[in-house]
Design an enzyme around this catalytic site. Sequence first.
Site, PDB file in Angstrom:
ATOM      1  N   ASP A 307       0.815  -1.277   0.041  1.00 55.96           N
ATOM      2  CA  ASP A 307      -0.023  -0.104  -0.142  1.00 55.96           C
ATOM      3  C   ASP A 307       0.874   1.136   0.035  1.00 55.96           C
ATOM      4  OD1 ASP A 307      -2.690  -0.936  -0.286  1.00 55.96           O
ATOM      5  OD2 ASP A 307      -2.898  -1.102   2.098  1.00 55.96           O
ATOM      6  N   THR A 378     -17.169   4.792   0.294  1.00 56.49           N
ATOM      7  CA  THR A 378     -17.329   3.490   0.089  1.00 56.49           C
ATOM      8  C   THR A 378     -16.040   2.818  -1.038  1.00 56.49           C
ATOM      9  OG1 THR A 378     -18.898   3.252  -1.763  1.00 56.49           O
ATOM     10  CG2 THR A 378     -19.688   3.200   0.645  1.00 56.49           C
ATOM     11  N   ALA A 379     -15.444   1.800  -0.913  1.00 53.22           N
ATOM     12  CA  ALA A 379     -14.599   1.353  -1.800  1.00 53.22           C
ATOM     13  C   ALA A 379     -15.065   1.234  -3.576  1.00 53.22           C
ATOM     14  CB  ALA A 379     -13.964   0.001  -1.485  1.00 53.22           C
ATOM     15  N   LYS A 395     -17.248  14.890  -3.096  1.00 50.51           N
ATOM     16  CA  LYS A 395     -15.860  14.858  -3.145  1.00 50.51           C
ATOM     17  C   LYS A 395     -15.333  13.355  -3.321  1.00 50.51           C
ATOM     18  CE  LYS A 395     -13.786  14.733   1.460  1.00 50.51           C
ATOM     19  NZ  LYS A 395     -14.667  14.218   2.224  1.00 50.51           N
TER      20      LYS A 395
END
Length: 682
Positions: A307, A378-379, A395
């Site tokens: 990540d 949310t993803a 946004k």
Amino acid sequence: MSRKQLALFEPTLVVQALKEAVKKLNPQAQWRNPVMFIVWIGSLLTTCISIAMASGAMPGNALFSAAISGWLWITVLFANFAEALAEGRSKAQANSLKGVKKTAFARKLREPKYGAAADKVPADQLRKGDIVLVEAGDIIPCDGEVIEGGASVDESAITGESAPVIRESGGDFASVTGGTRILSDWLVIECSVNPGETFLDRMIAMVEGAQRRKTPNEIALTILLIALTIVFLLATATLWPFSAWGGNAVSVTVLVALLVCLIPTTIGGLLSAIGVAGMSRMLGANVIATSGRAVEAAGDVDVLLLDKTGTITLGNRQASEFIPAQGVDEKTLADAAQLASLADETPEGRSIVILAKQRFNLRERDVQSLHATFVPFTAQSRMSGINIDNRMIRKGSVDAIRRHVEANGGHFPTDVDQKVDQVARQGATPLVVVEGSRVLGVIALKDIVKGGIKERFAQLRKMGIKTVMITGDNRLTAAAIAAEAGVDDFLAEATPEAKLALIRQYQAEGRLVAMTGDGTNDAPALAQADVAVAMNSGTQAAKEAGNMVDLDSNPTKLIEVVHIGKQMLMTRGSLTTFSIANDVAKYFAIIPAAFAATYPQLNALNIMCLHSPDSAILSAVIFNALIIVFLIPLALKGVSYKPLTASAMLRRNLWIYGLGGLLVPFIGIKVIDLLLTVCGLV
């Protein structure tokens, strides 16, 4: 920072390991290790022969047979001691964790909010879904998620890190662990597990390793050792008729000694200890592995998915600039951005609120008093925002906002595209703000690449490991940061589905993939990865999906995990090489001694010039036992590891452990033979 490390030979652990070594002499325990089981049978057989010789029931040298029998038992005991010492170190670490568990009471709230009436209940009676209040000085009674409040928490009892950490509702720092202590303020926590299922309980169970299963490589090596043992067993069995036909039959005691010295007892006796020690070393790095399989897989990993935030960059992205679209006032953009972020508890969201205050004195407003509806991130949507009166403010990432605008019949301005590219090329992350179908502008979120990370990636590349940066940023931002950090590849605008697909793609190519994660959206990818390191500060779903948990919640730790895994595999391979090379030297010691009387020509093989047949055989058996003890520190600590290519590591280990395995027995057996002769013991 790791907790205090145990000394290699802690006196209390050594005493306990010696006791356990004796207990492990029972057949049921020995059967688990086929190589040492053969030695155990040989010890039993030679003991019976010694007793028979001493009583006159059998002809032969009872003292010599008893000496061989005694050293064979010592060989078994030393192998048991190595395993027991490794297990004892793990249990000692588990006991230190048990000390964290304290009988305590919890304040169980009747309603899920601060100030609600509370009942005092024993902590071990809390169930999943219960709401508790903890204040300064309290021990957190259960694993859970912070639903209200923020506090400084001392997690040193779990992680060994003395510096307190902040735990607060929302964002990535809402997860708390039972057994840690609140230093300031208060938290309202929703328990996420039932009694006996806490992270601390699972840590203790994992560390104690009572059900440690053999890993695939360990099983494969065990099969090889069994095959070698069977070959040497058959070869030894055929030697008796040959010697008998020559007119001077070799005794059963000598044949047993020959067999024990030829089979790979060194690695056979240390194999379990190496596996247990690998998991123990992982714990020393503050990483809990659920199984030896996970540690072993870490050594074979050739792709690291990292990540960007927190691993490659410092992870504290802050809003640095409002860049309005053409025809939009900067204050209008800042006002809309702040409204969209009022209920956003992430560090990025809060930084937007603060920047709007600093630039335009826009005071923070309460979402509830505005009668607004907050739309969480949310993803899948990759947006967040607010619905207030007739206004719909969002946004999010460029692509997500573009789809949103087009879905609402609007048009994404080309000047905003240019501003997005400009922000991305600077290595910042652009967030686009939209009201309805009108794009208001861009927020720049700036992060910093960690110092020294580029050099670490260069080491991984040298070891044949590919590094892939995972980020939700757009391709331009991702490319800029990837180039600065020195990773081999990157996945931009990553979704949970994209991460999962990438892992499966690499696995289909025959690669082993490692990754870190801390969120519920990481759980599918963590479950798919071969090595999945979940952060201790992450969600319960992430911890359950991973096969390791990093107590320090440091995503960079993945590199150290790979290091430890490779060290364990190298230790096993090096000691196997040493053990097999040992057999060659022991062959030159025992074969001439055992059969020279029958076949005098074999004296030509007595290149060590050993004193007598009896001294040669006894010296080889003594060396065979002592070498296990001398190698225990190496098995527990692991061989010296350097980031080299596979071929370079193979050459290095063959020179050190292959050649060493040939020379050490020649020297050791000769020295023991001289001592036995000088002392008049043979």
